[in-house]
Enzyme design. Structure first.
Site, mmCIF file in Angstrom:
data_model
loop_
_atom_site.group_PDB
_atom_site.id
_atom_site.type_symbol
_atom_site.label_atom_id
_atom_site.label_comp_id
_atom_site.label_asym_id
_atom_site.label_seq_id
_atom_site.Cartn_x
_atom_site.Cartn_y
_atom_site.Cartn_z
ATOM 1 N N ASP A 44 -17.787 20.672 8.223
ATOM 2 C CA ASP A 44 -17.201 21.299 9.418
ATOM 3 C C ASP A 44 -18.161 22.358 9.971
ATOM 4 O O ASP A 44 -17.893 22.969 11.006
ATOM 5 C CB ASP A 44 -15.799 21.861 9.150
ATOM 6 C CG ASP A 44 -15.784 22.928 8.080
ATOM 7 O OD1 ASP A 44 -16.823 23.178 7.441
ATOM 8 O OD2 ASP A 44 -14.694 23.531 7.865
ATOM 9 N N SER A 45 -19.309 22.521 9.301
ATOM 10 C CA SER A 45 -20.384 23.347 9.872
ATOM 11 C C SER A 45 -20.826 22.773 11.217
ATOM 12 O O SER A 45 -21.533 23.438 11.971
ATOM 13 C CB SER A 45 -21.583 23.408 8.916
ATOM 14 O OG SER A 45 -21.959 22.112 8.482
ATOM 15 N N GLU A 115 -11.745 23.237 1.062
ATOM 16 C CA GLU A 115 -12.120 24.543 0.517
ATOM 17 C C GLU A 115 -10.954 25.188 -0.227
ATOM 18 O O GLU A 115 -9.811 25.088 0.204
ATOM 19 C CB GLU A 115 -12.566 25.472 1.662
ATOM 20 C CG GLU A 115 -13.813 24.996 2.365
ATOM 21 C CD GLU A 115 -14.280 25.948 3.474
ATOM 22 O OE1 GLU A 115 -13.752 27.081 3.583
ATOM 23 O OE2 GLU A 115 -15.187 25.548 4.229
ATOM 24 N N GLU A 182 -20.591 27.632 -3.348
ATOM 25 C CA GLU A 182 -21.371 28.208 -2.238
ATOM 26 C C GLU A 182 -21.540 29.713 -2.396
ATOM 27 O O GLU A 182 -20.565 30.454 -2.609
ATOM 28 C CB GLU A 182 -20.684 27.906 -0.887
ATOM 29 C CG GLU A 182 -21.459 28.517 0.279
ATOM 30 C CD GLU A 182 -21.126 27.946 1.645
ATOM 31 O OE1 GLU A 182 -20.290 27.032 1.734
ATOM 32 O OE2 GLU A 182 -21.730 28.414 2.631
HETATM 33 O O1 KIV Z 1 -19.522 22.515 6.264
HETATM 34 C C1 KIV Z 1 -20.536 22.475 5.547
HETATM 35 O O2 KIV Z 1 -21.638 22.158 5.978
HETATM 36 C C2 KIV Z 1 -20.371 22.843 4.148
HETATM 37 C C3 KIV Z 1 -21.616 23.049 3.358
HETATM 38 C C4 KIV Z 1 -22.215 24.347 3.733
HETATM 39 C C5 KIV Z 1 -21.370 22.940 1.911
HETATM 40 O O3 KIV Z 1 -19.285 22.980 3.691
#
Ligand code: KIV
Length: 293
Positions: A44-45, A115, A182
């Site tokens: 979701d980044s 998460e 993380e």
């Molecule tokens: O959303 C993402 O890219 C992540 C990574 C940073 C592990 O959760």
């Protein structure tokens, strides 16, 4: 060979390190897959890397599905994990299962990631009970950055370190096949890895995890800012900028496209051009009064 939960577990058992990168589109997915990277995360980044938000909170299920299905189509061998966006699983195990099912059915990915630790154990249990592999994510969980007071390293003091360890254990106990650690101190990440049977994947967590994940734009030098734990493996951002500038200059100078880049051999005959030229005499400009109505 297609990576699966079984082949990835085998890699851990043999002490082979697992590589993972984030990815959000088909073309890049193909390149990552062809490079032999074991896992791809549709993180979701993408809220930040693809959409320009300052965090991941606004990302929706519909958006994840659009990006996710493009990535899955580009991956022959890499194991594709779909992030569950903010508020798509926190409400209840039922909500989590419904949305995990949608992500699997509508993207054809191989697993989902969510998460949290103890707080989402029931959600992980419900999803894995339906036969969907789950990757957990503990430590600095970006969807909770408001609660942390920022994107801060977690697990430094004893209480915080215990919380991260217990969260990782809870994720394992609930049935996850892997967990992302993380932004946790390297020695804590190594300790957690030694306590777990499932795969640990670190980001900003040192070299003691079973695998590593990086955000693709970060490792390619495409962002404005580079976190301390990111290595720039190639300065693709600069290469792209140079290419865009060269294109712009050549178009302006009229040097692109040269003959080399035109369909010269299959060009129209002079006869055809003459006929068209005669038939389509230059249009008279439309009077200004007509344009304005
Ligand atoms: O959303 C993402 O890219 C992540 C990574 C940073 C592990 O959760």
């Amino acid at each position: 060979m297609k990576n699966s939960v079984a082949t990835l577990a085998e890699m851990k058992a043999k002490g082979e390190r697992i590589s993972q990168l984030t990815c959000y589109d088909y073309s890049t997915a193909r390149l990552i897959d062809q490079a032999g990277v074991n896992m791809v995360l549709v993180g979701d980044s993408l809220g930040m890397t693809m959409q320009g938000y300052t965090d991941t909170i606004p990302v929706t299920m519909e958006e994840m599905i659009v990006y996710g299905r493009s990535v899955a189509r580009g991956c022959q061998n890499a194991f594709v994990v779909m992030d569950m966006p903010f508020m798509s699983y926190q409400v209840s195990p039922e909500q989590a299962l419904t949305n995990a099912g949608r992500l699997m059915k509508e993207t054809l990915a191989d697993a989902v990631k969510l998460e949290g630790g103890k707080d989402v154990a029931e959600q992980i249990r419900a999803i894995t009970a339906a036969g969907i592999p789950v990757c957990g994510h503990v430590g600095m969980t970006p969807q909770s950055h408001h609660a942390f007071g920022g994107f801060k390293v977690q697990g430094k003091g004893e209480e915080s370190a215990r919380r991260v360890l217990e969260d990782a254990l809870a994720v394992q106990e609930a049935g996850a096949f892997a967990v992302v650690l993380e932004c946790v101190p390297p020695k804590l990440a190594a300790l957690i890895t030694s306590k777990l049977d499932i795969i640990t994947i670190g980001i900003g967590a040192g070299d003691g995890c079973d695998g590593q994940v990086l955000v693709m734009q970060d490792m390619l030098g495409m962002g404005d800012w580079r976190p301390k734990f990111v290595k720039t493996f190639a300065n693709v951002g600069q290469v792209m900028k140079d290419a865009f500038a060269a294109y712009h200059q050549e178009v302006q100078a009229g040097t692109f496209p040269s003959q080399e880049y035109a369909y010269v051999k299959s060009d129209c005959s002079d006869d055809t051009l003459n006929i068209l030229d005669r038939e389509y005499g230059r249009q008279e400009p439309i009077p200004f009064s007509v344009v304005r109505g």
